[in-house]
Design a protein around this motif. Structure first.
Motif, PDB file in Angstrom:
ATOM      1  N   GLY A 136       0.810  -1.218   0.000  1.00  0.00           N
ATOM      2  CA  GLY A 136       0.000   0.000   0.000  1.00  0.00           C
ATOM      3  C   GLY A 136       0.834   1.254   0.000  1.00  0.00           C
ATOM      4  O   GLY A 136       1.780   1.386   0.783  1.00  0.00           O
ATOM      5  N   LYS A 137       0.508   2.142  -0.939  1.00  0.00           N
ATOM      6  CA  LYS A 137       1.276   3.376  -1.033  1.00  0.00           C
ATOM      7  C   LYS A 137       0.330   4.569  -0.936  1.00  0.00           C
ATOM      8  O   LYS A 137       0.398   5.349  -0.001  1.00  0.00           O
ATOM      9  N   LEU A 138      -0.587   4.707  -1.899  1.00  0.00           N
ATOM     10  CA  LEU A 138      -1.488   5.864  -1.929  1.00  0.00           C
ATOM     11  C   LEU A 138      -2.871   5.498  -1.383  1.00  0.00           C
ATOM     12  O   LEU A 138      -3.220   5.834  -0.271  1.00  0.00           O
ATOM     13  N   GLY A 139      -3.648   4.800  -2.213  1.00  0.00           N
ATOM     14  CA  GLY A 139      -4.985   4.394  -1.766  1.00  0.00           C
ATOM     15  C   GLY A 139      -4.927   3.206  -0.824  1.00  0.00           C
ATOM     16  O   GLY A 139      -5.805   3.008   0.014  1.00  0.00           O
ATOM     17  N   ALA A 140      -3.906   2.373  -1.003  1.00  0.00           N
ATOM     18  CA  ALA A 140      -3.708   1.182  -0.153  1.00  0.00           C
ATOM     19  C   ALA A 140      -4.920   0.250  -0.144  1.00  0.00           C
ATOM     20  O   ALA A 140      -5.262  -0.317   0.895  1.00  0.00           O
ATOM     21  N   VAL A 141      -5.557   0.086  -1.297  1.00  0.00           N
ATOM     22  CA  VAL A 141      -6.702  -0.828  -1.379  1.00  0.00           C
ATOM     23  C   VAL A 141      -6.255  -2.238  -0.990  1.00  0.00           C
ATOM     24  O   VAL A 141      -6.900  -2.910  -0.178  1.00  0.00           O
ATOM     25  N   ARG A 153       6.436  -5.739  -2.881  1.00  0.00           N
ATOM     26  CA  ARG A 153       7.612  -5.609  -3.762  1.00  0.00           C
ATOM     27  C   ARG A 153       8.922  -5.819  -3.027  1.00  0.00           C
ATOM     28  O   ARG A 153       9.922  -6.181  -3.616  1.00  0.00           O
ATOM     29  N   ARG A 154       8.902  -5.509  -1.732  1.00  0.00           N
ATOM     30  CA  ARG A 154      10.146  -5.632  -0.970  1.00  0.00           C
ATOM     31  C   ARG A 154       9.838  -5.898   0.504  1.00  0.00           C
ATOM     32  O   ARG A 154       8.734  -5.615   0.969  1.00  0.00           O
ATOM     33  N   ARG A 211       6.265  -2.403   6.241  1.00  0.00           N
ATOM     34  CA  ARG A 211       4.888  -2.711   5.847  1.00  0.00           C
ATOM     35  C   ARG A 211       4.714  -4.216   5.687  1.00  0.00           C
ATOM     36  O   ARG A 211       3.699  -4.789   6.076  1.00  0.00           O
ATOM     37  N   ASP A 232       7.747  -9.191  -8.163  1.00  0.00           N
ATOM     38  CA  ASP A 232       7.548  -8.074  -9.088  1.00  0.00           C
ATOM     39  C   ASP A 232       6.446  -8.470 -10.071  1.00  0.00           C
ATOM     40  O   ASP A 232       6.565  -9.492 -10.756  1.00  0.00           O
ATOM     41  N   LEU A 233       5.399  -7.658 -10.141  1.00  0.00           N
ATOM     42  CA  LEU A 233       4.272  -7.975 -11.039  1.00  0.00           C
ATOM     43  C   LEU A 233       4.661  -7.889 -12.513  1.00  0.00           C
ATOM     44  O   LEU A 233       3.894  -8.290 -13.380  1.00  0.00           O
ATOM     45  N   TYR A 249       1.626  -0.809 -16.306  1.00  0.00           N
ATOM     46  CA  TYR A 249       0.362  -1.390 -15.826  1.00  0.00           C
ATOM     47  C   TYR A 249      -0.220  -2.436 -16.787  1.00  0.00           C
ATOM     48  O   TYR A 249      -0.650  -3.517 -16.375  1.00  0.00           O
ATOM     49  N   GLN A 265     -10.714   1.772 -13.440  1.00  0.00           N
ATOM     50  CA  GLN A 265     -11.127   3.151 -13.149  1.00  0.00           C
ATOM     51  C   GLN A 265     -12.471   3.428 -13.812  1.00  0.00           C
ATOM     52  O   GLN A 265     -12.754   2.910 -14.895  1.00  0.00           O
ATOM     53  N   HIS A 282      -5.856   0.873 -18.575  1.00  0.00           N
ATOM     54  CA  HIS A 282      -6.960   0.162 -17.909  1.00  0.00           C
ATOM     55  C   HIS A 282      -7.978  -0.318 -18.941  1.00  0.00           C
ATOM     56  O   HIS A 282      -8.512  -1.416 -18.834  1.00  0.00           O
ATOM     57  N   PHE A 327     -10.163   8.658  -5.876  1.00  0.00           N
ATOM     58  CA  PHE A 327     -10.054   8.249  -4.465  1.00  0.00           C
ATOM     59  C   PHE A 327      -9.879   9.463  -3.542  1.00  0.00           C
ATOM     60  O   PHE A 327      -9.112  10.383  -3.856  1.00  0.00           O
TER      61      PHE A 327
HETATM   62  N1  LIG Z   1      -5.926   7.211  -7.034  1.00  0.00           N
HETATM   63  C1  LIG Z   1      -7.153   7.291  -7.545  1.00  0.00           C
HETATM   64  O1  LIG Z   1      -7.844   8.330  -7.439  1.00  0.00           O
HETATM   65  C2  LIG Z   1      -7.747   6.074  -8.256  1.00  0.00           C
HETATM   66  C3  LIG Z   1      -9.077   6.125  -8.662  1.00  0.00           C
HETATM   67  C4  LIG Z   1      -9.636   5.014  -9.304  1.00  0.00           C
HETATM   68  C5  LIG Z   1      -8.857   3.889  -9.520  1.00  0.00           C
HETATM   69  N2  LIG Z   1      -7.556   3.867  -9.123  1.00  0.00           N
HETATM   70  C6  LIG Z   1      -6.749   2.678  -9.392  1.00  0.00           C
HETATM   71  O2  LIG Z   1      -6.349   2.090  -8.160  1.00  0.00           O
HETATM   72  C7  LIG Z   1      -5.103   1.416  -8.371  1.00  0.00           C
HETATM   73  C8  LIG Z   1      -4.117   1.887  -7.341  1.00  0.00           C
HETATM   74  O3  LIG Z   1      -4.592   1.419  -6.096  1.00  0.00           O
HETATM   75  P1  LIG Z   1      -3.994   1.919  -4.733  1.00  0.00           P
HETATM   76  O4  LIG Z   1      -4.071   3.422  -4.669  1.00  0.00           O
HETATM   77  O5  LIG Z   1      -4.645   1.133  -3.660  1.00  0.00           O
HETATM   78  O6  LIG Z   1      -2.465   1.513  -4.898  1.00  0.00           O
HETATM   79  P2  LIG Z   1      -1.270   1.896  -3.923  1.00  0.00           P
HETATM   80  O7  LIG Z   1      -1.738   2.177  -2.536  1.00  0.00           O
HETATM   81  O8  LIG Z   1      -0.463   2.929  -4.605  1.00  0.00           O
HETATM   82  O9  LIG Z   1      -0.509   0.497  -3.811  1.00  0.00           O
HETATM   83  C9  LIG Z   1      -0.087  -0.156  -4.912  1.00  0.00           C
HETATM   84  C10 LIG Z   1       1.035  -1.088  -4.521  1.00  0.00           C
HETATM   85  O10 LIG Z   1       1.507  -1.687  -5.738  1.00  0.00           O
HETATM   86  C11 LIG Z   1       2.866  -1.998  -5.527  1.00  0.00           C
HETATM   87  N3  LIG Z   1       3.545  -2.151  -6.808  1.00  0.00           N
HETATM   88  C12 LIG Z   1       3.789  -1.203  -7.734  1.00  0.00           C
HETATM   89  N4  LIG Z   1       4.460  -1.723  -8.780  1.00  0.00           N
HETATM   90  C13 LIG Z   1       4.655  -3.045  -8.502  1.00  0.00           C
HETATM   91  C14 LIG Z   1       5.294  -4.103  -9.161  1.00  0.00           C
HETATM   92  N5  LIG Z   1       5.879  -3.931 -10.348  1.00  0.00           N
HETATM   93  N6  LIG Z   1       5.298  -5.313  -8.578  1.00  0.00           N
HETATM   94  C15 LIG Z   1       4.709  -5.515  -7.375  1.00  0.00           C
HETATM   95  N7  LIG Z   1       4.065  -4.539  -6.697  1.00  0.00           N
HETATM   96  C16 LIG Z   1       4.054  -3.311  -7.245  1.00  0.00           C
HETATM   97  C17 LIG Z   1       3.420  -0.830  -4.730  1.00  0.00           C
HETATM   98  O11 LIG Z   1       4.518  -1.267  -3.977  1.00  0.00           O
HETATM   99  P3  LIG Z   1       5.523  -0.199  -3.255  1.00  0.00           P
HETATM  100  O12 LIG Z   1       4.691   0.553  -2.268  1.00  0.00           O
HETATM  101  O13 LIG Z   1       6.544  -1.068  -2.610  1.00  0.00           O
HETATM  102  O14 LIG Z   1       6.046   0.685  -4.333  1.00  0.00           O
HETATM  103  C18 LIG Z   1       2.220  -0.383  -3.878  1.00  0.00           C
HETATM  104  O15 LIG Z   1       2.335  -0.778  -2.532  1.00  0.00           O
HETATM  105  C19 LIG Z   1      -4.690   1.712  -9.803  1.00  0.00           C
HETATM  106  O16 LIG Z   1      -5.183   0.663 -10.598  1.00  0.00           O
HETATM  107  C20 LIG Z   1      -5.457   2.977 -10.103  1.00  0.00           C
HETATM  108  O17 LIG Z   1      -5.644   3.182 -11.491  1.00  0.00           O
HETATM  109  C21 LIG Z   1      -6.986   4.935  -8.485  1.00  0.00           C
END
Ligand SMILES: NC(=O)c1ccc[n+]([C@@H]2O[C@H](COP(=O)([O-])OP(=O)(O)OC[C@H]3O[C@@H](n4cnc5c(N)ncnc54)[C@H](OP(=O)(O)O)[C@@H]3O)[C@@H](O)[C@H]2O)c1
Length: 309
Positions: A14-19, A39-40, A44, A59-60, A86, A110, A130, A152
């Motif tokens: 989880g980084k931003l939305g952390a779903v 990822r590491r 967390r 790694d995805l 993505y 999205q 997407h 979000f």
């Molecule tokens: N933000 C918005 O307003 C919004 C709105 C609608 C939909 N969405 C969609 O929601 C999704 C993002 O969800 P979120 O905000 O919950 O995500 P998030 O909190 O940013 O978490 C995503 C996680 O993915 C991991 N990650 C990134 N690249 C990777 C890789 N290559 N291999 C393995 N793990 C990887 C990151 O790891 P690290 O933390 O270690 O880097 C991070 O912890 C996207 O599909 C976005 O399009 C977002």
């Protein structure tokens, strides 16, 4: 497939939305076995392990890693950070889950995809990816459930209005008078967990479905600023800043080009009224109404500079 295999949650740190992180906690609370992909190894990962998840590092974008983490899981939540790879990660996940076999794959997408077609895309590289990812999952024939949330609260409004509200009492965004209806990722995660936790006998009606998720009310940023004011008990105003200034700020903050391009597109779509959306998806799937902006800002008052006594 049996109900007792693990559920894989990607992006679980989880980084931003952390779903993914929130989904992991909700599934563990229900007593389900969760494999949390990160990822590491970091704090967390350690806290996911302490909560009871089986933590796997990978790694995805690496097919062999994806094969290793999916193997032995019956269901998958697929979501990762907004990033240039993505589509590649989505197609890799589709190829691997087809090979291994799962009984449900919940794909994060999205809500703007609902407005897109071959003749009508957007300039956002993330939204295009997407749209294409959804096509690939559909061609795969996998048992997919698609989640299409609007913007979000945690992943956009908190990081992009937090400091200006804290420091200047202002929401500074180039959104014009466009209406928006942000959703909390706490609600999005509750929807994802509700689907992933279904017993096999109840899963069928979800497969192939698209769940569009919004918050409680569609309103312009002047009205959203009033919700901030009520939550913080001090006046918060909206400053409709020029899009070029906002883009310059995002670049100065060092955001990757892919993300900047996506955010700039979102702002343009907001100004054009394209985020004026309302669905009852959260309540329908979870039995509880979506969180309002006021409730969200109240919960996060400290991050917005605190509530005046
Ligand atoms: N933000 C918005 O307003 C919004 C709105 C609608 C939909 N969405 C969609 O929601 C999704 C993002 O969800 P979120 O905000 O919950 O995500 P998030 O909190 O940013 O978490 C995503 C996680 O993915 C991991 N990650 C990134 N690249 C990777 C890789 N290559 N291999 C393995 N793990 C990887 C990151 O790891 P690290 O933390 O270690 O880097 C991070 O912890 C996207 O599909 C976005 O399009 C977002």
């Amino acid at each position: 497939m049996a109900d007792n295999g693990s559920i894989l949650v990607t992006g679980a740190a989880g980084k931003l939305g952390a779903v993914g992180r929130t989904v992991t906690g909700l599934l563990l609370d229900r007593g389900l076995r969760v494999r949390a992909m990160v990822r590491r190894e970091d704090d967390r990962a350690a806290s996911l392990r302490a909560a009871g998840a089986e933590v796997v590092v990978g790694d995805l974008l690496e097919p062999a890693d994806v094969y290793r983490v999916v193997s032995g899981c019956r269901r998958v939540y697929f979501g990762m950070s907004v990033s240039a790879g993505y589509l590649e990660a989505s197609v890799t996940m589709a190829a691997v889950t087809r090979e291994i076999g799962v009984d449900a794959l919940v794909n994060m997408s999205q809500m703007t995809v609902s407005q897109m077609s071959i003749q009508n895309t957007t300039p956002s590289p993330q939204q295009r990816q997407h749209w294409l990812s959804e096509q690939a999952f559909a061609w795969s024939g996998l048992p997919v459930v698609t989640i299409r949330p609007t913007v979000f609260l945690e992943g956009f409004f908190l990081p992009l209005t937090g400091s200006s509200v804290r420091d200047r009492g202002r929401i500074e965004l180039p959104f014009g008078r466009g209406k928006t209806n942000p959703v909390s990722t706490a609600d999005v995660a509750r929807v994802v967990a509700a689907v992933l936790a279904e017993p096999s006998s109840n899963l069928g009606p979800h497969l192939g479905r698209i769940y569009e998720l919004t918050g409680a009310r569609s309103q312009d940023i002047y009205e959203i600023a009033r919700e901030y004011s009520d939550a913080l008990n001090r006046e918060i105003t909206y400053s409709d800043i020029p899009p070029e200034d906002w883009e310059r700020e995002l670049k100065r903050a060092g955001l990757p080009e892919h993300l900047t391009h996506h955010l700039v597109t979102m702002a343009a779509l907001n100004r054009a009224g394209r985020y004026d959306r309302m669905t009852d998806g959260v309540e329908r799937l979870t039995g509880r109404p979506a969180m309002s902006v006021r409730e969200f800002v109240s919960h996060h008052a400290d991050e917005f500079g605190g509530r005046r006594a």
